[in-house]
Design a protein around this motif. Structure first.
Motif, short mmCIF file in Angstrom:
data_model
loop_
_atom_site.label_atom_id
_atom_site.label_comp_id
_atom_site.label_asym_id
_atom_site.label_seq_id
_atom_site.Cartn_x
_atom_site.Cartn_y
_atom_site.Cartn_z
N PHE A 3 36.99 31.76 30.33
CA PHE A 3 36.73 32.47 30.66
C PHE A 3 37.53 32.41 31.88
CE2 PHE A 3 34.51 33.72 34.90
CZ PHE A 3 34.73 34.76 34.76
N THR A 7 39.64 35.37 37.63
CA THR A 7 40.42 37.03 37.01
C THR A 7 39.57 38.15 37.64
OG1 THR A 7 41.29 35.54 34.61
CG2 THR A 7 40.51 37.95 35.68
N ARG A 12 39.82 41.26 34.22
CA ARG A 12 38.72 41.08 33.29
C ARG A 12 38.81 41.82 31.90
NH1 ARG A 12 33.90 39.07 37.49
NH2 ARG A 12 35.03 37.38 38.05
#
Length: 225
Positions: A3, A7, A12
């Motif tokens: 992750f 972002t 995502r």
């Protein structure tokens, strides 16, 4: 994929798609991957939700024409082209399936194809699916548009096109923009008239589909052919 805290929300869904597959994403998230950005103050997921609401569902969105899409804030020419391209690719995929397998063995695919072609249209259109001796799709042609009747569809022209395409069979389809799927007496009369004309040159009328935005019904399945 690890992750990335930097972002954005709109990015995502791409990470989740690659990690878990497209089926885990919501429809707005899938649209966000295509749209990439939203208008100022919103992201692509919000824009996806707005489009689904504006067009009353995914089918309405993917059936919308360029003029309707361009009226939506945040949907410019580039996004309009992307959405139109997706719809056309879907139609071609359905047509490809009918070209490689027997149409009679795939009635739901025939219905899906005709619904994709006609279900969103606001005036009546009639089209013919010309099939070879193995009931595979050769080509699709529009026969008429506007209120349909025996006077608006010329059996001679349908027969001529069938001979030109070396067709052994034909499926007729037309839409009811009203959403009422029941065939009219004019629909039934046209079916009988065209079936008789095609039989004179050994071309079978296999079915006549009545199409609405909700799907298609088959006169052959109902015993009304």
């Amino acid at each position: 994929m690890p992750f990335d805290p930097y972002t954005t929300q709109a990015e995502r869904p791409r990470e989740r798609l690659l990690a878990h597959g497209a089926q885990v994403l919501t429809t707005p998230e899938l649209l966000a991957i295509i749209l990439r950005t939203g208008p100022r103050g919103t992201d692509a997921i919000d824009l996806g939700r707005k489009l689904i609401k504006e067009f009353e569902g995914l089918r309405g969105l993917l059936s919308a024409d360029a003029d309707a899409l361009l009226k939506v804030p945040g949907i410019g020419p580039a996004k309009t082209c992307e959405l139109l391209a997706i719809n056309e690719l879907n139609r071609r995929a359905l047509a490809e399936a009918l070209r490689t397998g027997e149409a009679l063995d795939q009635p739901q695919r025939v219905k899906h194809y005709c619904t994709a072609m006609l279900g969103h249209l606001r005036i009546e259109h009639c089209m013919a699916l010309y099939l070879d001796s193995q009931f595979r799709l050769i080509t699709t042609e529009e026969l008429a548009r506007g209120t349909l009747s025996q006077a608006s569809i010329y059996p001679r022209e349908v027969v001529r096109a069938g001979l030109r395409h070396h067709a052994a069979a034909l499926i007729l389809a037309h839409n009811h923009p009203s959403g009422v799927s029941e065939p009219s007496q004019a629909d039934l009369a046209l079916t009988r008239h065209l079936k008789h004309a095609l039989a004179l040159v050994d071309i079978r009328l296999l079915d006549h589909l009545i199409v609405t935005a909700q799907g298609a019904i088959s006169l052959a399945e109902r015993g009304q052919l």
